[in-house]
Design a protein around this motif. Structure first.
Motif, PDB file in Angstrom:
ATOM      1  N   GLU A 147       4.301 -23.623  -9.964  1.00 13.25           N
ATOM      2  CA  GLU A 147       4.489 -22.500 -11.125  1.00 13.25           C
ATOM      3  C   GLU A 147       3.089 -22.164 -11.375  1.00 13.25           C
ATOM      4  OE1 GLU A 147       8.238 -20.831 -13.405  1.00 13.25           O
ATOM      5  OE2 GLU A 147       8.005 -23.024 -13.060  1.00 13.25           O
ATOM      6  N   LYS A 148       3.016 -22.956 -12.455  1.00 17.80           N
ATOM      7  CA  LYS A 148       1.737 -22.785 -14.098  1.00 17.80           C
ATOM      8  C   LYS A 148       0.877 -21.906 -13.318  1.00 17.80           C
ATOM      9  CE  LYS A 148       2.529 -23.231 -17.162  1.00 17.80           C
ATOM     10  NZ  LYS A 148       2.781 -22.677 -18.603  1.00 17.80           N
ATOM     11  N   ARG A 149       0.489 -23.253 -12.296  1.00 24.39           N
ATOM     12  CA  ARG A 149      -0.966 -22.339 -11.564  1.00 24.39           C
ATOM     13  C   ARG A 149      -0.703 -21.622 -11.099  1.00 24.39           C
ATOM     14  NH1 ARG A 149      -2.427 -24.225  -5.618  1.00 24.39           N
ATOM     15  NH2 ARG A 149      -0.333 -24.317  -4.992  1.00 24.39           N
ATOM     16  N   ARG A 150       0.574 -20.230 -10.668  1.00 27.21           N
ATOM     17  CA  ARG A 150       0.615 -19.001 -10.240  1.00 27.21           C
ATOM     18  C   ARG A 150       0.440 -18.093 -11.369  1.00 27.21           C
ATOM     19  NH1 ARG A 150       5.849 -19.945  -8.885  1.00 27.21           N
ATOM     20  NH2 ARG A 150       5.109 -19.248  -6.837  1.00 27.21           N
ATOM     21  N   GLU A 151       1.317 -18.513 -12.449  1.00 25.51           N
ATOM     22  CA  GLU A 151       1.251 -17.793 -13.438  1.00 25.51           C
ATOM     23  C   GLU A 151      -0.698 -17.612 -14.061  1.00 25.51           C
ATOM     24  OE1 GLU A 151       3.574 -19.625 -16.530  1.00 25.51           O
ATOM     25  OE2 GLU A 151       5.328 -19.175 -15.511  1.00 25.51           O
ATOM     26  N   LEU A 152      -0.752 -18.877 -14.375  1.00 25.96           N
ATOM     27  CA  LEU A 152      -2.925 -18.494 -14.890  1.00 25.96           C
ATOM     28  C   LEU A 152      -3.976 -17.779 -13.622  1.00 25.96           C
ATOM     29  CD1 LEU A 152      -2.952 -22.351 -16.154  1.00 25.96           C
ATOM     30  CD2 LEU A 152      -2.881 -20.801 -16.948  1.00 25.96           C
ATOM     31  N   SER A 204      -6.275 -10.316 -15.288  1.00 27.83           N
ATOM     32  CA  SER A 204      -5.447  -9.174 -16.050  1.00 27.83           C
ATOM     33  C   SER A 204      -6.940  -9.662 -16.925  1.00 27.83           C
ATOM     34  CB  SER A 204      -4.816  -9.401 -16.941  1.00 27.83           C
ATOM     35  OG  SER A 204      -4.427 -10.357 -17.924  1.00 27.83           O
ATOM     36  N   ARG A 205      -8.136 -10.915 -16.816  1.00 27.70           N
ATOM     37  CA  ARG A 205      -8.681 -10.729 -18.081  1.00 27.70           C
ATOM     38  C   ARG A 205     -10.398 -10.457 -16.988  1.00 27.70           C
ATOM     39  NH1 ARG A 205      -6.126 -15.292 -18.088  1.00 27.70           N
ATOM     40  NH2 ARG A 205      -8.136 -17.068 -17.879  1.00 27.70           N
ATOM     41  N   LYS A 206     -11.421 -10.455 -17.300  1.00 25.33           N
ATOM     42  CA  LYS A 206     -12.512 -10.373 -17.054  1.00 25.33           C
ATOM     43  C   LYS A 206     -13.457 -11.851 -17.286  1.00 25.33           C
ATOM     44  CE  LYS A 206     -13.429  -5.680 -19.034  1.00 25.33           C
ATOM     45  NZ  LYS A 206     -15.234  -5.260 -20.092  1.00 25.33           N
ATOM     46  N   CYS A 207     -12.851 -11.975 -15.683  1.00 24.56           N
ATOM     47  CA  CYS A 207     -12.952 -13.929 -15.574  1.00 24.56           C
ATOM     48  C   CYS A 207     -12.799 -13.971 -13.604  1.00 24.56           C
ATOM     49  CB  CYS A 207     -12.337 -14.824 -16.051  1.00 24.56           C
ATOM     50  SG  CYS A 207     -10.586 -14.345 -15.699  1.00 24.56           S
ATOM     51  N   PRO A 208     -13.443 -14.865 -13.436  1.00 20.25           N
ATOM     52  CA  PRO A 208     -13.727 -15.075 -11.461  1.00 20.25           C
ATOM     53  C   PRO A 208     -12.400 -15.131 -11.684  1.00 20.25           C
ATOM     54  CG  PRO A 208     -15.116 -16.090 -12.452  1.00 20.25           C
ATOM     55  CD  PRO A 208     -14.532 -15.232 -13.606  1.00 20.25           C
TER      56      PRO A 208
END
Length: 352
Positions: free
Chosen positions: A93-98, A104-108
């Motif tokens: 569940e935490k992996r899904r949140e991250l 929503s950020r400029k990252c891969p």
């Protein structure tokens, strides 16, 4: 404590006494080796006796601690108490949140796509990990001893009146148990997998004059392994008068637990100054080394690799999970083998 024996082709044979194993090693007839904390010998010559006796493994499942006992008619070879594999569902569940926050950020990030697991028959990741851990323990034991039968305590989920079908279909306990039994049948055969009700185990334990501790987190034999011993004893010794008067001949407990690995993390959850999230998770270190590799350190002896810092130095942990140093050089240790779990201690346990 008997020593597991395998032949030149890695086929399991009946265990032998430590004194005989020492003679074999001294004369060159056998080679010693360790398999996940258990001392074993490999024969370098043809075995003089390949006859196998019935060896049963009793399994006492639990929510936090679990018990396994390997027993023949005459001897109790090994009692194993394990920590249950848990918290995988929360990590997923935490992996899904991250993953969603990275979009929503400029990252891969991985783009959103259709759920490939929808409408497919499967069991949840947390349930699968909990019961697959038991299966891994049994596979490890079957590589040490010629296991012929597996006995599992048939635990059941609490159901509500008129809703038995609903509870049995969606309860993680019932779903995981059915998957576990199916996998056992595929590996050991339908006639070699037995299930006993918890009430039967209770009655049998009382008939043998054995008591079970109320402290479920204790490392004592009488916390969980007493039930696994009772189930294995019932299969290999039967219901004779002599069998019902027998007591456990080996109450030494070998304690193991899953190695904590952050497989589902790419980076730290909390960023540093400037919004930088440092790398975290995975098992690859450097130069082909991976986490949880058993090494022999010049100062700390037998230890395991647990991580690497920005300077390229290794974190060294003891076999029971205690950190020893975070600045070990690669020239300070010798690589031995990879560990499948961490083990703490093996001690004699008296009945309370």
């Amino acid at each position: 404590m008997f020593v597991p024996v395998v032949d030149k082709n890695q086929n399991t044979l009946m265990p032998t006494k430590p004194s005989r194993a020492r003679k074999w090693i001294k004369s060159g007839k056998a080679t010693p080796f360790w398999k996940n904390g258990i001392f074993c010998v490999r024969l370098n010559v043809d075995a003089s006796d390949t006859e196998l006796q019935d060896i049963a493994v009793g399994v006492d499942p639990g929510s936090k601690k679990e018990g396994f006992t390997v027993k023949s008619k005459a001897h109790t070879y090994l009692n194993v108490q394990t920590d249950a594999h848990k918290d995988i569902g929360k990590k997923v569940e935490k992996r899904r949140e991250l993953r969603r926050s990275r979009r929503s950020r400029k990252c891969p990030n991985r783009k959103n796509k259709t759920n490939r697991l929808a409408n497919k028959e499967r069991i949840p990741a947390g349930t699968r990990a909990r019961w697959d851990w038991k299966l891994r323990i049994l596979e490890w034991l079957s590589k040490l001893y010629p296991v012929s039968k597996v006995i599992v305590e048939d635990i059941k989920a609490r159901t509500k009146p008129d809703k038995d079908r609903w509870n049995q279909s969606f309860s993680p306990l019932e779903v995981g148990k059915k998957w576990f039994v199916r996998e056992l049948i595929n590996r050991f055969g339908v006639g070699n997998v037995l299930k006993y009700e918890g009430t039967w185990t209770y009655a049998r334990r009382n008939a043998l004059g054995l008591e079970k501790l109320k402290d479920k987190l204790s490392d004592s034999f009488y916390a969980h392994c007493v039930d696994s011993w009772v189930m294995a004893h019932s299969v290999v010794n039967g219901d004779s008068k002599k069998a019902m008067s027998m007591k456990p001949d080996n109450t030494e407990v070998f304690c193991i637990s899953p190695i904590p690995i952050a497989r589902r993390n790419l980076h730290r959850e909390q960023p540093k100054k400037g919004g930088i999230r440092s790398r975290y998770g995975g098992t690859i270190l450097k130069d082909g080394l991976v986490k949880n590799t058993l090494v022999k350190h010049v100062k700390y002896g037998l230890t395991r690799l647990a991580g690497i810092n920005a300077k390229g130095l290794f974190s060294i942990y003891s076999l029971d999970g205690k950190r020893l140093t975070t600045g070990a050089k690669q020239s300070d240790f010798k690589v031995l083998t990879k560990l499948n779990f961490q083990y703490s201690r093996s001690g004699h346990s008296s009945q309370a």
